[in-house]
Design an enzyme around this catalytic site. Structure first.
Site, mmCIF file in Angstrom:
data_model
loop_
_atom_site.group_PDB
_atom_site.id
_atom_site.type_symbol
_atom_site.label_atom_id
_atom_site.label_comp_id
_atom_site.label_asym_id
_atom_site.label_seq_id
_atom_site.Cartn_x
_atom_site.Cartn_y
_atom_site.Cartn_z
ATOM 1 N N LYS A 118 0.695 -1.114 -0.095
ATOM 2 C CA LYS A 118 -0.341 0.177 -0.075
ATOM 3 C C LYS A 118 0.721 1.025 0.178
ATOM 4 O O LYS A 118 2.171 1.243 0.594
ATOM 5 C CB LYS A 118 -0.798 -0.301 1.206
ATOM 6 N N TYR A 202 -4.693 3.671 6.558
ATOM 7 C CA TYR A 202 -5.189 3.098 7.602
ATOM 8 C C TYR A 202 -6.913 4.034 7.865
ATOM 9 O O TYR A 202 -7.129 3.449 8.740
ATOM 10 C CB TYR A 202 -4.747 2.915 8.355
HETATM 11 P P1 NAD Z 1 12.381 1.470 2.902
HETATM 12 O O1 NAD Z 1 12.902 2.689 2.436
HETATM 13 O O2 NAD Z 1 12.308 0.767 3.883
HETATM 14 O O3 NAD Z 1 12.707 0.195 1.470
HETATM 15 C C1 NAD Z 1 12.353 0.494 0.194
HETATM 16 C C2 NAD Z 1 13.205 -0.452 -0.946
HETATM 17 O O4 NAD Z 1 13.395 0.214 -1.690
HETATM 18 C C3 NAD Z 1 14.812 -0.646 -0.332
HETATM 19 O O5 NAD Z 1 15.286 -1.343 -0.065
HETATM 20 C C4 NAD Z 1 15.335 0.591 -1.864
HETATM 21 O O6 NAD Z 1 16.869 0.772 -1.875
HETATM 22 C C5 NAD Z 1 14.680 0.566 -2.875
HETATM 23 N N1 NAD Z 1 14.352 0.894 -3.927
HETATM 24 C C6 NAD Z 1 14.844 0.932 -4.875
HETATM 25 N N2 NAD Z 1 15.023 2.009 -6.036
HETATM 26 C C7 NAD Z 1 14.847 3.281 -4.931
HETATM 27 C C8 NAD Z 1 14.618 4.288 -4.937
HETATM 28 N N3 NAD Z 1 14.465 4.872 -6.187
HETATM 29 N N4 NAD Z 1 14.603 5.446 -4.274
HETATM 30 C C9 NAD Z 1 14.454 4.752 -2.905
HETATM 31 N N5 NAD Z 1 14.594 4.003 -2.410
HETATM 32 C C10 NAD Z 1 14.382 2.318 -3.706
HETATM 33 O O7 NAD Z 1 10.723 1.945 2.434
HETATM 34 P P2 NAD Z 1 9.672 0.857 3.176
HETATM 35 O O8 NAD Z 1 9.400 1.355 4.218
HETATM 36 O O9 NAD Z 1 10.358 -0.483 3.268
HETATM 37 O O10 NAD Z 1 8.805 0.491 2.341
HETATM 38 C C11 NAD Z 1 8.558 0.552 1.040
HETATM 39 C C12 NAD Z 1 6.925 -0.261 0.791
HETATM 40 O O11 NAD Z 1 5.935 -0.622 1.357
HETATM 41 C C13 NAD Z 1 6.158 1.650 0.616
HETATM 42 O O12 NAD Z 1 5.323 1.057 -0.221
HETATM 43 C C14 NAD Z 1 5.417 1.252 1.786
HETATM 44 O O13 NAD Z 1 4.655 2.439 2.201
HETATM 45 C C15 NAD Z 1 4.949 0.212 2.357
HETATM 46 N N6 NAD Z 1 4.530 -0.346 3.485
HETATM 47 C C16 NAD Z 1 3.927 -0.904 4.420
HETATM 48 C C17 NAD Z 1 3.956 -1.433 5.308
HETATM 49 C C18 NAD Z 1 2.375 -2.051 5.641
HETATM 50 O O14 NAD Z 1 2.550 -2.125 7.254
HETATM 51 N N7 NAD Z 1 1.928 -2.890 4.751
HETATM 52 C C19 NAD Z 1 5.145 -0.773 6.624
HETATM 53 C C20 NAD Z 1 5.967 -0.662 5.685
HETATM 54 C C21 NAD Z 1 6.235 -0.276 4.618
#
Ligand code: NAD
Length: 360
Positions: A118, A202
């Site tokens: 999401k 949410y």
């Molecule tokens: P994060 O920044 O920790 O991870 C993102 C990943 O994408 C990293 O490994 C990064 O290297 C990679 N990436 C690839 N290309 C990139 C770019 N151009 N810029 C930045 N990063 C890049 O983020 P996250 O917290 O893991 O979130 C990722 C997704 O998961 C989002 O869409 C977020 O909304 C979703 N999320 C959902 C929940 C949930 O409870 N359902 C919780 C956290 C995050």
């Protein structure tokens, strides 16, 4: 049960019965590392079979920790060759929001079923393209809406939708403090928006699943405190909105300007139904006018991924399909539209008709 019946996909004869399905995680950031991958050690019907990463150093760490074969490690350039990998049944997109559409469509073209985090995308137009690509490829698409598999949120849905304590009006919110300028969540081209995209989703999801109804109209107002910081980035820092449902109203809030807080309160004439915290991974706490809700917290992500694997194995519909992600992007766009037009009331006449109903 879905209000709108999603047409059943043709059978997945390629999936061998009772086989644990292989999941490829795309993007190995916070959520993959700390929640999804550890949860995939607890799932019964799927396992982590492959990874897609742009960071070379992560390859050795992940392959050792999760026993991932060398040939099952991909980067963003060779990702499409996953089409030839029978170890991968499902691709799980865990990238910054604006990358969800591209990778969902590429996964579908590779013939893989998709779970997309999401918000599904950064526009409803992209959501429609993602749904069309998955339909065309005859693969199933679901959104990482873990709370639909959480028993405490599920119990709240049941109490609200069945009016166990009578009619309800809802207050829900989700916020935390985020002021780190390097975070992609504050970069509009990657996030698509501010806390509404990330956390507010949410809050209105909760309102919808508490009523088990689609909202009829809404108005929204930008309540950003640090305008200089957030407006310079082209996003809101805080937002409030009200949604009118056929049987009541919901007041929702989201922010990057306050301490961590997530809650659902449903006011009834018999007292409050409350979940606070409501949207975290663990330690959710609930109460009804009759007292504390005694339901154990579970591994939401393991249940969510197992449910999708079982959908594929049994050829049943997911309760959180792409159409629900589309409904939510439609609402996000309407909320922003109202907020930028002096809290104008907007009628939601063409809202995608999909609900997770828990009628008993
Ligand atoms: P994060 O920044 O920790 O991870 C993102 C990943 O994408 C990293 O490994 C990064 O290297 C990679 N990436 C690839 N290309 C990139 C770019 N151009 N810029 C930045 N990063 C890049 O983020 P996250 O917290 O893991 O979130 C990722 C997704 O998961 C989002 O869409 C977020 O909304 C979703 N999320 C959902 C929940 C949930 O409870 N359902 C919780 C956290 C995050």
């Amino acid at each position: 049960m879905l209000a709108l019946q999603i047409p059943m996909l043709n059978s997945y004869m390629t999936l061998k019965n009772h086989k644990k399905l292989g999941i490829a995680l795309v993007g190995l950031g916070y959520y993959s590392k700390n929640q999804l991958a550890p949860s995939l050690l607890e799932t019964k019907h799927c396992y982590l079979s492959a990874i897609v990463t742009g960071t070379k150093e992560k390859e050795a760490i992940w392959s050792k920790k999760y026993k991932i074969k060398k040939e099952n490690i991909y980067n963003y350039q060779n990702f499409d060759s996953i089409i030839n990998n029978d170890d991968v049944d499902i691709v799980y997109i865990v990238l910054p929001n604006s990358m969800h559409a591209e990778y969902t469509i590429r996964a579908a073209k590779a013939g893989k079923h998709v779970i997309c985090e999401k918000p599904m995308a950064t526009s409803s137009a992209d959501c429609r393209k993602m749904i069309a690509a998955c339909k065309k490829a005859n693969v199933m698409l679901s959104i990482g809406y873990r709370l639909h598999f959480d028993p405490l949120n599920g119990y709240m849905m049941e109490l609200g939708q069945n009016k166990i304590f009578g009619d309800i009006n809802v207050e829900s919110g989700f916020g935390f403090t985020l002021k780190d300028s390097s975070a992609w969540r504050l970069n509009k081209s990657l996030s698509g928006g501010g806390p509404l995209m990330d956390l507010g989703i949410y809050a209105f999801q909760a309102a919808i699943y508490m009523f088990g109804e689609l909202p009829l109209s809404l108005w929204a107002k930008d309540t950003t405190i640090d305008k200089e910081f957030f407006y310079e980035k082209g996003i809101e820092g805080s937002l409030e909105w009200e949604m009118t449902f056929p049987s009541g109203k919901a007041l929702c809030k989201t922010t990057y300007e306050e301490g961590l807080h997530s809650y659902i309160i449903a006011n009834t004439h018999k007292g409050e139904l409350k979940l606070d915290p409501s949207f975290m991974y663990d330690d959710l706490k609930g109460q009804t006018p009759k007292g504390k809700i005694n339901i154990k917290n579970v591994n939401q992500q393991a249940l969510q991924m197992d449910a999708f694997a079982l959908n594929l194995i049994n050829n049943t519909n997911t309760i959180v399909p792409g159409e629900m992600g589309l409904r939510d992007l439609y609402l996000i766009e309407k909320i922003y539209e109202s907020a930028s037009n002096n809290a104008q009331t907007i009628q939601l006449v063409d809202i995608p008709n999909i609900l997770d109903l828990r009628k008993i």
